[in-house]
Design a protein around this motif. Structure first.
Motif, PDB file in Angstrom:
ATOM      1  N   LEU A  18      -6.507 -13.335 -16.543  1.00 39.60           N
ATOM      2  CA  LEU A  18      -7.382 -11.674 -16.165  1.00 39.60           C
ATOM      3  C   LEU A  18      -6.076 -10.277 -15.718  1.00 39.60           C
ATOM      4  N   ARG A  19      -6.475  -9.359 -15.749  1.00 42.18           N
ATOM      5  CA  ARG A  19      -5.651  -7.901 -15.300  1.00 42.18           C
ATOM      6  C   ARG A  19      -6.818  -7.150 -14.759  1.00 42.18           C
ATOM      7  N   LEU A  20      -6.835  -6.964 -13.630  1.00 41.06           N
ATOM      8  CA  LEU A  20      -7.081  -5.656 -12.561  1.00 41.06           C
ATOM      9  C   LEU A  20      -6.293  -4.743 -12.568  1.00 41.06           C
ATOM     10  N   SER A  21      -7.461  -3.570 -12.150  1.00 45.52           N
ATOM     11  CA  SER A  21      -6.861  -2.353 -13.183  1.00 45.52           C
ATOM     12  C   SER A  21      -7.653  -1.609 -11.073  1.00 45.52           C
ATOM     13  N   CYS A  22      -7.219  -0.496 -11.179  1.00 45.78           N
ATOM     14  CA  CYS A  22      -7.124   0.280 -10.172  1.00 45.78           C
ATOM     15  C   CYS A  22      -7.083   1.584  -9.823  1.00 45.78           C
ATOM     16  N   ALA A  23      -7.811   2.264 -10.380  1.00 45.39           N
ATOM     17  CA  ALA A  23      -8.284   3.793 -10.834  1.00 45.39           C
ATOM     18  C   ALA A  23      -7.525   4.151  -9.090  1.00 45.39           C
ATOM     19  N   ALA A  24      -6.291   5.406  -9.330  1.00 42.94           N
ATOM     20  CA  ALA A  24      -6.453   6.017  -8.139  1.00 42.94           C
ATOM     21  C   ALA A  24      -6.671   7.733  -8.188  1.00 42.94           C
ATOM     22  N   SER A  25      -7.545   7.801  -7.402  1.00 39.09           N
ATOM     23  CA  SER A  25      -7.461   9.822  -7.388  1.00 39.09           C
ATOM     24  C   SER A  25      -7.358  10.315  -5.608  1.00 39.09           C
ATOM     25  N   GLY A  26      -7.191  11.393  -5.795  1.00 37.15           N
ATOM     26  CA  GLY A  26      -7.382  12.130  -4.939  1.00 37.15           C
ATOM     27  C   GLY A  26      -6.482  13.564  -4.726  1.00 37.15           C
ATOM     28  N   ARG A  27      -4.696  12.950  -4.997  1.00 34.16           N
ATOM     29  CA  ARG A  27      -4.301  14.028  -5.179  1.00 34.16           C
ATOM     30  C   ARG A  27      -3.406  13.056  -6.044  1.00 34.16           C
ATOM     31  N   THR A  28      -1.320  13.376  -5.887  1.00 30.74           N
ATOM     32  CA  THR A  28      -0.341  13.220  -6.388  1.00 30.74           C
ATOM     33  C   THR A  28      -0.027  12.159  -6.339  1.00 30.74           C
ATOM     34  N   PHE A  29       0.319  11.176  -6.898  1.00 29.62           N
ATOM     35  CA  PHE A  29       1.058   9.710  -6.009  1.00 29.62           C
ATOM     36  C   PHE A  29       2.110   9.366  -6.261  1.00 29.62           C
ATOM     37  N   SER A  30       2.574  10.852  -6.882  1.00 26.08           N
ATOM     38  CA  SER A  30       3.842   9.931  -7.737  1.00 26.08           C
ATOM     39  C   SER A  30       5.284   9.752  -6.607  1.00 26.08           C
ATOM     40  N   SER A  31       5.502   9.628  -5.641  1.00 28.52           N
ATOM     41  CA  SER A  31       6.216   9.623  -4.358  1.00 28.52           C
ATOM     42  C   SER A  31       5.478   7.851  -3.294  1.00 28.52           C
ATOM     43  N   TRP A  32       4.711   7.821  -4.099  1.00 31.29           N
ATOM     44  CA  TRP A  32       3.779   7.254  -2.855  1.00 31.29           C
ATOM     45  C   TRP A  32       3.629   4.843  -3.548  1.00 31.29           C
ATOM     46  N   THR A  33       3.335   4.624  -2.717  1.00 33.12           N
ATOM     47  CA  THR A  33       3.609   2.923  -2.738  1.00 33.12           C
ATOM     48  C   THR A  33       2.341   2.276  -3.294  1.00 33.12           C
ATOM     49  N   MET A  34       2.609   1.270  -4.443  1.00 28.35           N
ATOM     50  CA  MET A  34       0.718   0.977  -4.666  1.00 28.35           C
ATOM     51  C   MET A  34       0.999  -0.610  -4.498  1.00 28.35           C
ATOM     52  N   GLY A  35      -0.097  -1.032  -3.706  1.00 34.33           N
ATOM     53  CA  GLY A  35      -0.250  -2.733  -3.501  1.00 34.33           C
ATOM     54  C   GLY A  35      -1.317  -3.124  -3.880  1.00 34.33           C
ATOM     55  N   TRP A  36      -1.631  -4.612  -4.421  1.00 36.41           N
ATOM     56  CA  TRP A  36      -1.902  -5.386  -4.268  1.00 36.41           C
ATOM     57  C   TRP A  36      -2.339  -6.438  -3.360  1.00 36.41           C
ATOM     58  N   PHE A  37      -3.451  -7.015  -2.652  1.00 38.81           N
ATOM     59  CA  PHE A  37      -3.025  -7.790  -1.789  1.00 38.81           C
ATOM     60  C   PHE A  37      -4.745  -9.098  -2.033  1.00 38.81           C
ATOM     61  N   ARG A  38      -5.007  -9.617  -1.606  1.00 34.39           N
ATOM     62  CA  ARG A  38      -6.401 -11.242  -1.784  1.00 34.39           C
ATOM     63  C   ARG A  38      -6.659 -10.977  -0.506  1.00 34.39           C
ATOM     64  N   GLN A  39      -7.697 -11.365  -0.184  1.00 34.79           N
ATOM     65  CA  GLN A  39      -8.073 -12.094   0.320  1.00 34.79           C
ATOM     66  C   GLN A  39      -9.107 -13.530   0.034  1.00 34.79           C
ATOM     67  N   PRO A  40      -8.533 -15.164   0.191  1.00 35.74           N
ATOM     68  CA  PRO A  40      -9.136 -16.227  -0.309  1.00 35.74           C
ATOM     69  C   PRO A  40     -10.140 -16.077   0.868  1.00 35.74           C
ATOM     70  N   PRO A  41     -11.036 -17.311   0.478  1.00 31.94           N
ATOM     71  CA  PRO A  41     -12.354 -17.538   1.334  1.00 31.94           C
ATOM     72  C   PRO A  41     -12.269 -17.754   2.109  1.00 31.94           C
ATOM     73  N   GLY A  42     -12.273 -17.780   3.805  1.00 31.38           N
ATOM     74  CA  GLY A  42     -11.604 -18.136   4.940  1.00 31.38           C
ATOM     75  C   GLY A  42     -10.707 -18.253   5.747  1.00 31.38           C
ATOM     76  N   LYS A  43      -9.780 -16.667   4.158  1.00 33.38           N
ATOM     77  CA  LYS A  43      -8.136 -16.590   5.120  1.00 33.38           C
ATOM     78  C   LYS A  43      -8.237 -15.419   5.121  1.00 33.38           C
ATOM     79  N   GLU A  44      -6.767 -15.137   5.765  1.00 32.00           N
ATOM     80  CA  GLU A  44      -6.848 -13.938   6.492  1.00 32.00           C
ATOM     81  C   GLU A  44      -6.234 -12.857   4.820  1.00 32.00           C
ATOM     82  N   ARG A  45      -5.937 -11.818   5.263  1.00 28.94           N
ATOM     83  CA  ARG A  45      -4.880 -10.668   3.601  1.00 28.94           C
ATOM     84  C   ARG A  45      -4.237 -11.020   3.736  1.00 28.94           C
ATOM     85  N   GLU A  46      -3.742 -11.224   1.493  1.00 31.49           N
ATOM     86  CA  GLU A  46      -2.017 -11.478   2.500  1.00 31.49           C
ATOM     87  C   GLU A  46      -1.345 -10.958   0.644  1.00 31.49           C
ATOM     88  N   PHE A  47      -0.204 -10.066   0.831  1.00 34.31           N
ATOM     89  CA  PHE A  47       0.028  -9.505  -0.054  1.00 34.31           C
ATOM     90  C   PHE A  47       0.071 -10.227  -1.249  1.00 34.31           C
TER      91      PHE A  47
END
Length: 126
Positions: A18-47
């Motif tokens: 699968l390919r996930l997409s994250c469309a970002a808007s609202g500012r220029t992101f040139s110096s930012w860091t973007m992350g993906w996290f996930r939260q399995p059922p019944g568990k904490e969010r993880e990097f």
């Protein structure tokens, strides 16, 4: 105001992709860091993965290294997560996150990120 909108989740069989997409808007992101996290059922969010918008350096959790690839498209202000060789253990709600903080070794911490998307569900069947 920064907005992050994820898409691309769904149901896939083990071994699929699968390919996930994250469309970002609202500012220029040139110096930012973007992350993906996930939260399995019944568990904490993880990097899962992170990318520095400037330069494109990438970082991965050990559990996805070699199977997932994070990338960005500057022109579209979009970050992607290509997920291959999916396993049932990858089943989770996947979130996109962003921060404008000066880059540090905290890129894997949920609290380091300022902005979050609403999440997209990924289900991997055995």
């Amino acid at each position: 105001q920064v907005q992050l909108v994820e898409s691309g989740g769904g149901l896939v069989q083990a071994g699929g992709s699968l390919r996930l997409s994250c469309a970002a808007s609202g500012r220029t992101f040139s110096s930012w860091t973007m992350g993906w996290f996930r939260q399995p059922p019944g568990k904490e969010r993880e990097f899962v993965a992170a990318i520095r918008w400037s330069g494109g350096s990438t970082y991965y959790a050990d559990s996805v290294k070699g199977r997932f690839t994070i990338s960005r498209d500057n022109a579209k202000n979009t970050v992607y997560l290509q997920m291959n060789s999916l396993k049932p253990a990858d089943t989770a709600l996947y979130y996109c996150a962003a921060t404008g903080r000066y880059f540090s070794g905290s890129y894997y911490r949920t609290e380091w990120y300022n902005f979050w998307g609403q999440g997209t569900k990924v289900t991997v069947s055995a």
